[in-house]
Design a protein around this motif. Structure first.
Motif, PDB file in Angstrom:
ATOM      1  N   SER A 191      70.659   6.013  48.718  1.00 41.92           N
ATOM      2  CA  SER A 191      70.082   4.840  49.368  1.00 41.92           C
ATOM      3  C   SER A 191      69.815   5.112  50.841  1.00 41.92           C
ATOM      4  O   SER A 191      68.773   4.707  51.382  1.00 41.92           O
ATOM      5  CB  SER A 191      71.034   3.649  49.225  1.00 41.92           C
ATOM      6  N   ALA A 192      70.724   5.822  51.500  1.00 44.65           N
ATOM      7  CA  ALA A 192      70.544   6.160  52.913  1.00 44.65           C
ATOM      8  C   ALA A 192      69.351   7.086  53.094  1.00 44.65           C
ATOM      9  O   ALA A 192      68.540   6.899  54.023  1.00 44.65           O
ATOM     10  CB  ALA A 192      71.819   6.801  53.467  1.00 44.65           C
ATOM     11  N   ARG A 193      69.214   8.092  52.224  1.00 47.52           N
ATOM     12  CA  ARG A 193      68.081   9.025  52.335  1.00 47.52           C
ATOM     13  C   ARG A 193      66.756   8.307  52.128  1.00 47.52           C
ATOM     14  O   ARG A 193      65.772   8.560  52.839  1.00 47.52           O
ATOM     15  CB  ARG A 193      68.219  10.153  51.303  1.00 47.52           C
ATOM     16  N   ALA A 194      66.707   7.406  51.149  1.00 47.03           N
ATOM     17  CA  ALA A 194      65.475   6.669  50.875  1.00 47.03           C
ATOM     18  C   ALA A 194      65.091   5.793  52.069  1.00 47.03           C
ATOM     19  O   ALA A 194      63.917   5.714  52.453  1.00 47.03           O
ATOM     20  CB  ALA A 194      65.642   5.816  49.621  1.00 47.03           C
ATOM     21  N   THR A 195      66.083   5.155  52.661  1.00 42.18           N
ATOM     22  CA  THR A 195      65.808   4.300  53.823  1.00 42.18           C
ATOM     23  C   THR A 195      65.364   5.138  55.010  1.00 42.18           C
ATOM     24  O   THR A 195      64.423   4.765  55.735  1.00 42.18           O
ATOM     25  CB  THR A 195      67.064   3.488  54.183  1.00 42.18           C
ATOM     26  N   LEU A 196      66.010   6.280  55.222  1.00 44.38           N
ATOM     27  CA  LEU A 196      65.631   7.163  56.327  1.00 44.38           C
ATOM     28  C   LEU A 196      64.191   7.653  56.150  1.00 44.38           C
ATOM     29  O   LEU A 196      63.421   7.700  57.124  1.00 44.38           O
ATOM     30  CB  LEU A 196      66.589   8.352  56.397  1.00 44.38           C
ATOM     31  N   ALA A 197      63.817   8.008  54.921  1.00 44.78           N
ATOM     32  CA  ALA A 197      62.448   8.459  54.660  1.00 44.78           C
ATOM     33  C   ALA A 197      61.445   7.341  54.939  1.00 44.78           C
ATOM     34  O   ALA A 197      60.352   7.586  55.491  1.00 44.78           O
ATOM     35  CB  ALA A 197      62.324   8.937  53.220  1.00 44.78           C
ATOM     36  N   ALA A 198      61.805   6.122  54.572  1.00 45.77           N
ATOM     37  CA  ALA A 198      60.914   4.984  54.826  1.00 45.77           C
ATOM     38  C   ALA A 198      60.771   4.726  56.321  1.00 45.77           C
ATOM     39  O   ALA A 198      59.677   4.401  56.808  1.00 45.77           O
ATOM     40  CB  ALA A 198      61.453   3.738  54.119  1.00 45.77           C
ATOM     41  N   VAL A 199      61.877   4.882  57.064  1.00 40.41           N
ATOM     42  CA  VAL A 199      61.822   4.732  58.531  1.00 40.41           C
ATOM     43  C   VAL A 199      60.857   5.772  59.109  1.00 40.41           C
ATOM     44  O   VAL A 199      59.981   5.443  59.921  1.00 40.41           O
ATOM     45  CB  VAL A 199      63.212   4.878  59.147  1.00 40.41           C
ATOM     46  N   ALA A 200      61.027   7.033  58.716  1.00 40.34           N
ATOM     47  CA  ALA A 200      60.196   8.111  59.241  1.00 40.34           C
ATOM     48  C   ALA A 200      58.718   7.907  58.906  1.00 40.34           C
ATOM     49  O   ALA A 200      57.839   8.271  59.684  1.00 40.34           O
ATOM     50  CB  ALA A 200      60.674   9.454  58.694  1.00 40.34           C
ATOM     51  N   ALA A 201      58.450   7.301  57.744  1.00 41.53           N
ATOM     52  CA  ALA A 201      57.067   7.060  57.318  1.00 41.53           C
ATOM     53  C   ALA A 201      56.469   5.831  57.990  1.00 41.53           C
ATOM     54  O   ALA A 201      55.272   5.545  57.788  1.00 41.53           O
ATOM     55  CB  ALA A 201      57.015   6.901  55.807  1.00 41.53           C
ATOM     56  N   GLY A 202      57.267   5.122  58.775  1.00 42.31           N
ATOM     57  CA  GLY A 202      56.763   3.931  59.474  1.00 42.31           C
ATOM     58  C   GLY A 202      56.735   2.688  58.623  1.00 42.31           C
ATOM     59  O   GLY A 202      56.078   1.700  58.982  1.00 42.31           O
ATOM     60  N   ALA A 203      57.462   2.696  57.524  1.00 44.78           N
ATOM     61  CA  ALA A 203      57.446   1.537  56.617  1.00 44.78           C
ATOM     62  C   ALA A 203      58.003   0.284  57.260  1.00 44.78           C
ATOM     63  O   ALA A 203      57.659  -0.834  56.852  1.00 44.78           O
ATOM     64  CB  ALA A 203      58.216   1.867  55.343  1.00 44.78           C
ATOM     65  N   PHE A 204      58.866   0.436  58.255  1.00 42.37           N
ATOM     66  CA  PHE A 204      59.479  -0.718  58.891  1.00 42.37           C
ATOM     67  C   PHE A 204      58.883  -1.004  60.274  1.00 42.37           C
ATOM     68  O   PHE A 204      59.430  -1.814  61.023  1.00 42.37           O
ATOM     69  CB  PHE A 204      60.996  -0.488  59.014  1.00 42.37           C
ATOM     70  N   ALA A 205      57.797  -0.309  60.607  1.00 43.21           N
ATOM     71  CA  ALA A 205      57.117  -0.517  61.892  1.00 43.21           C
ATOM     72  C   ALA A 205      55.787  -1.212  61.642  1.00 43.21           C
ATOM     73  O   ALA A 205      55.235  -1.126  60.526  1.00 43.21           O
ATOM     74  CB  ALA A 205      56.907   0.810  62.596  1.00 43.21           C
ATOM     75  N   PRO A 206      55.245  -1.896  62.640  1.00 44.09           N
ATOM     76  CA  PRO A 206      53.944  -2.533  62.456  1.00 44.09           C
ATOM     77  C   PRO A 206      52.870  -1.493  62.141  1.00 44.09           C
ATOM     78  O   PRO A 206      52.904  -0.371  62.655  1.00 44.09           O
ATOM     79  CB  PRO A 206      53.676  -3.186  63.821  1.00 44.09           C
ATOM     80  N   PRO A 207      51.905  -1.815  61.291  1.00 46.90           N
ATOM     81  CA  PRO A 207      50.822  -0.875  61.012  1.00 46.90           C
ATOM     82  C   PRO A 207      50.017  -0.583  62.274  1.00 46.90           C
ATOM     83  O   PRO A 207      49.990  -1.402  63.213  1.00 46.90           O
ATOM     84  CB  PRO A 207      49.974  -1.603  59.968  1.00 46.90           C
ATOM     85  N   PRO A 208      49.387   0.574  62.367  1.00 42.02           N
ATOM     86  CA  PRO A 208      48.667   0.971  63.587  1.00 42.02           C
ATOM     87  C   PRO A 208      47.640  -0.042  64.063  1.00 42.02           C
ATOM     88  O   PRO A 208      47.407  -0.185  65.258  1.00 42.02           O
ATOM     89  CB  PRO A 208      47.997   2.295  63.186  1.00 42.02           C
ATOM     90  N   ASP A 209      47.006  -0.746  63.124  1.00 37.56           N
ATOM     91  CA  ASP A 209      45.949  -1.679  63.523  1.00 37.56           C
ATOM     92  C   ASP A 209      46.474  -3.097  63.721  1.00 37.56           C
ATOM     93  O   ASP A 209      45.682  -4.031  63.882  1.00 37.56           O
ATOM     94  CB  ASP A 209      44.838  -1.679  62.483  1.00 37.56           C
ATOM     95  N   ALA A 210      47.793  -3.272  63.676  1.00 35.22           N
ATOM     96  CA  ALA A 210      48.345  -4.624  63.857  1.00 35.22           C
ATOM     97  C   ALA A 210      48.078  -5.112  65.258  1.00 35.22           C
ATOM     98  O   ALA A 210      48.286  -4.417  66.228  1.00 35.22           O
ATOM     99  CB  ALA A 210      49.860  -4.600  63.588  1.00 35.22           C
ATOM    100  N   GLY A 211      47.672  -6.343  65.351  1.00 34.89           N
ATOM    101  CA  GLY A 211      47.419  -6.950  66.653  1.00 34.89           C
ATOM    102  C   GLY A 211      46.095  -6.574  67.215  1.00 34.89           C
ATOM    103  O   GLY A 211      45.761  -6.945  68.324  1.00 34.89           O
TER     104      GLY A 211
END
Length: 211
Positions: A191-211
């Motif tokens: 679960s930790a590895r999956a979450t870390l991979a999602a963090v690195a992929a930007g899954a929890f950050a706003p998309p580049p075109d947001a705003g």
């Protein structure tokens, strides 16, 4: 909401010590024992009175009902001094958080009360509100691991710290309370590895075109 004396005291506010604090702790312990032994449906105010040494009339006057007793026990549980791990890396911190979940529910004696709290939340709206407040506060403390990662440059700017710390425990809680599957350290690390991979992929950050 909990009460001390006859006056309501909002959760999280400073409470007096001394006899009042000892009484509240004794009541909390009786509630936890009752939940662990019998579960929410079989827990009664009479049981809490007998095991806490606090008269039933006092329990009703201060806490109002069994729901109030359960809610206050959760509120008091959230006043501990627990702090999230600080291993020096987001990977290590997420692994440590996930393993804490597994460790907390691996011992049946230790897991009985928190499991009963979850069960109570499905039967009492007040217990549900208290459980939600407890985990909201606990996850807020955990956000520090993501904030440190952002400061180190280990996570994309704008990463939602609250979403990350919920994501690492979500698969584990699914197994615990929905599918009732066993847990172990390997699943915590997964679960930790999956979450870390999602963090690195930007899954929890706003998309580049947001705003």
């Amino acid at each position: 909401m909990t009460t001390e004396g006859d006056q309501p005291v909002p959760p999280g506010s400073r409470r007096p010590g001394g006899r009042t604090a000892r009484t509240r702790a004794a009541v909390r312990d009786a509630v936890l024992t009752g939940l662990a032994e019998h579960g929410y449906p079989a827990l009664t105010v009479e049981y809490v009175a007998e095991h806490s040494g606090v008269h039933k009339t006092t329990l009703y006057r201060r806490w109002g009902s069994l729901e109030g007793l359960v809610a206050d026990a959760l509120d008091l549980a959230g006043e501990d001094a627990w702090t999230p791990p600080d291993t020096g890396s987001l990977d290590g911190d997420l692994r440590a958080l996930a393993r804490e979940v597994v460790d907390s529910f691996s011992d049946p004696a230790v897991a009985a009360a928190p499991t009963a709290f979850v069960g109570a939340a499905f039967q009492s709206e007040r217990a549900a509100e208290a459980l939600r407040a407890f985990y909201t506060e606990r996850f807020t403390r955990c956000e520090a691991v993501v904030e440190r990662a952002l400061a180190r440059g280990d996570a994309p700017q704008g990463t939602d710290a609250g979403a990350v710390v919920r994501a690492v425990s979500a698969p584990l809680f699914l197994r615990l309370f929905v599918t009732r599957e066993p847990l172990d350290a390997a699943l915590a690390d997964q679960s930790a590895r999956a979450t870390l991979a999602a963090v690195a992929a930007g899954a929890f950050a706003p998309p580049p075109d947001a705003g």
